[in-house]
Write an enzyme that holds these catalytic residues in place. Sequence first.
Site, PDB file in Angstrom:
ATOM      1  N   ASP A   1       1.145  -1.177   0.060  1.00  0.00           N
ATOM      2  CA  ASP A   1      -0.115  -0.194   0.319  1.00  0.00           C
ATOM      3  C   ASP A   1       0.922   1.506  -0.508  1.00  0.00           C
ATOM      4  OD1 ASP A   1      -2.272   1.717   0.227  1.00  0.00           O
ATOM      5  OD2 ASP A   1      -3.103   0.754   1.302  1.00  0.00           O
TER       6      ASP A   1
HETATM    7  C1  BGC Z   1      -4.952   3.312  -0.003  1.00  0.00           C
HETATM    8  C2  BGC Z   1      -5.164   2.244  -1.546  1.00  0.00           C
HETATM    9  C3  BGC Z   1      -4.841   3.186  -2.418  1.00  0.00           C
HETATM   10  C4  BGC Z   1      -3.519   4.008  -2.730  1.00  0.00           C
HETATM   11  C5  BGC Z   1      -3.075   5.079  -3.212  1.00  0.00           C
HETATM   12  C6  BGC Z   1      -3.846   4.181  -0.220  1.00  0.00           C
HETATM   13  O1  BGC Z   1      -3.839   4.994   0.946  1.00  0.00           O
HETATM   14  O2  BGC Z   1      -5.389   2.444   1.432  1.00  0.00           O
HETATM   15  O3  BGC Z   1      -6.393   1.628  -1.155  1.00  0.00           O
HETATM   16  O4  BGC Z   1      -4.848   1.996  -3.659  1.00  0.00           O
HETATM   17  O5  BGC Z   1      -3.772   4.961  -1.681  1.00  0.00           O
HETATM   18  O6  BGC Z   1      -4.166   5.351  -4.130  1.00  0.00           O
END
Ligand code: BGC
Length: 703
Positions: free
Chosen positions: A245
């Site tokens: 993530d």
């Molecule tokens: C989220 C993800 C997301 C990523 C990119 C993170 O803060 O948890 O689900 O895909 O950001 O935007």
Amino acid sequence: MTSQLQAQVKNESATDAKIAALIKELTLEEKIGLLHANGIFSTAGVDRLGIPGLMTDDGPLGVREDVKEGWGSANLTTDSATFFPNGSALAATWNPELAYRYGHDMGEEARARKKYIMLAPAFNIARTPLCGRTYEYYSEDPFLNSRLAVQSVKGIQSQHIAACVKHFAVNNQEVERNRVSVNVDERALREIYLPAFKASITEGNAWTIMSAYNKFRDVYCSENNYLLNKVLRGEWKFKGMVISDWGGTHSTVNAANNGLDLEMGSRPPYNTYYFADKLLDSVKAGKVSMQVIDDKVRHVLWVMYHTSLSDNPPPGKINTPEHRKTVYDIAAESIVLLKNDAHLLPLKTSSIKTIAVIGDNATRTFHLGGFGAGVKAKYEVTALAGLQDRLGKTVIIKYAQGYSGAFRPSRTNANPETKPDSAMTAQAVSMAKSADVAILFIGGNREYESEGRDRKDLSLPFSEQALVDAVTAVNQNTIIVVVGGAPYDIGKIKTNNSTIIWSWYNGSENGNALADVLIGKINPSGKLPFTFPAELKDSPAHALNAYPGENLKVDYKEGILVGYRWYDTKKIEPLYCFGYGLSYSDYKISDLQTVKKTFSSNENITVTLNVKNIGKYPGKETVQLYISKTGSKVERAEKELKAFKKIMISPGVTAKVSLTVPVKDLAYYDERTGKWIVEPGEYKVLAGTSSRDIRETVNLKVN
Ligand code: BGC
């Protein structure tokens, strides 16, 4: 082997050979360059070998708008897309075919936008109704989650775009998500939290997966040997790529050796990332082997050969009539009729002269907002616009805002202002008084329900209850439409109001679908994908004081009793139960039978039953099949969903429905042996139209 399979196997081995050849050519520096971000959503390629950079993109609501460094909008005119209904809306359709179409169409749009990895679907279990991302996720039930996840993945990947299933694993709250350690017993992990991940890998063949922010048993998910190496690669034979993530990587050597492939994040300078210069140094120092690096590069290239470098890629398309039909169909099938006691719905339009449409949510759009993935929607039909389009020529439609849903959350203020606006209330009341029907739109919005924080409680925000009371007092023909992606406390409305519709952040066609439900062009068929508790303290994590944890540790004390499994087993009456949703028709279930009475553990249980539409309107009913183990040796939930089917039935017609449950699906996970065990003995098969409206029961025996 079928010829299609033969071709695939041949392709796979040809791909493997190409990858092996490339790995020989790449320098260590070039390899490392493939393993970390070089922009918010991208990685660098290797030009001299024709390896492109990767482009990933959010996310569940559609292909997101482009952003520049620091997450601000890139202010382009070429980055709009279709806004798809949110995750819990899709789940409320109980229709895996729609999940496939969602994935397929979003994949097509991703291809048109040259994004080769969609950071979707997201389906963490709704453990607490407060989780800020409940709207992005599907449900509280692992079986419903699995059926939808598999089809979403297959749909996305049909377009040679990788799905990235997320967030692996046990990321069930936003509070302290970057630091909290989740402790959950192995049985609950296997029975509740992992099944949809497992299904999307082993059945859906997802090419990528995102490690979650949180820790699992004290170890960050992005460096969790147990989750990534043992379960994902070892047990599920995952061949694709594990993506962190964003900003969720916390080490170099541990993450590298414990299964992470690609470190993503959004803050430059990217050469300071754990998987950049530090990884190079660690390889040189012998702390991470060349074999480990080559494995990661293989995973990355393997995903590329299925996506950006695939043979015969389909053409990408944006916002086609088919996409618009998909978002309309999902929205139409997701809307849940909660109460219709006075038969105000469907609207008797021929006798209605004036409708007062009230509420901020009638004119608000939901494609962008809050903190989290949004879509710059090509268009979004609001509820008011939908009603005007459907009824504007024959009915006078007036609008009053009623309350302001404007809200700027901060770390210290998670809840909006709660004082009613007296001028807005007065305007709404006077409009409602003189109208034949009032349709009052309340609920959450995309600022209020958000990634990064949980709600503090279940109460309706923006003083909406006061507005409901004031409007209902002057017009008995008030229809309440609640818009939200998660449970809210609508207990008082359930008691005082005759008519309640539940709607969602329902995509580009939101208003059209909603208007068609209100006028009866669409017969509502949505079913709640999670329990609405009567009170927050009834819900398992809260009842056991096991949320949001103490000292950055949260213990899932409820074990397997998540969602309806808890309420049913503990005999707690919810406000609205899992699987609940009415229709303008009624359906009669009869003749539940199993093909035989005794089954052995490798067989399938085929169940047949009849469903008759005994109402006036054609409609869709979802038959839900739960199984209950009588006299189990181990703790069991009162019942568990094991099959469901949604069917269209005309008035007066009886549909014959057949459902299949493999006996192996009756197994529980035995922590002692690490095996799935099907207990011999008696089981009950329960067929109903919700988890608490069981219409027929039969017994069977497993040898
Ligand atoms: C989220 C993800 C997301 C990523 C990119 C993170 O803060 O948890 O689900 O895909 O950001 O935007």
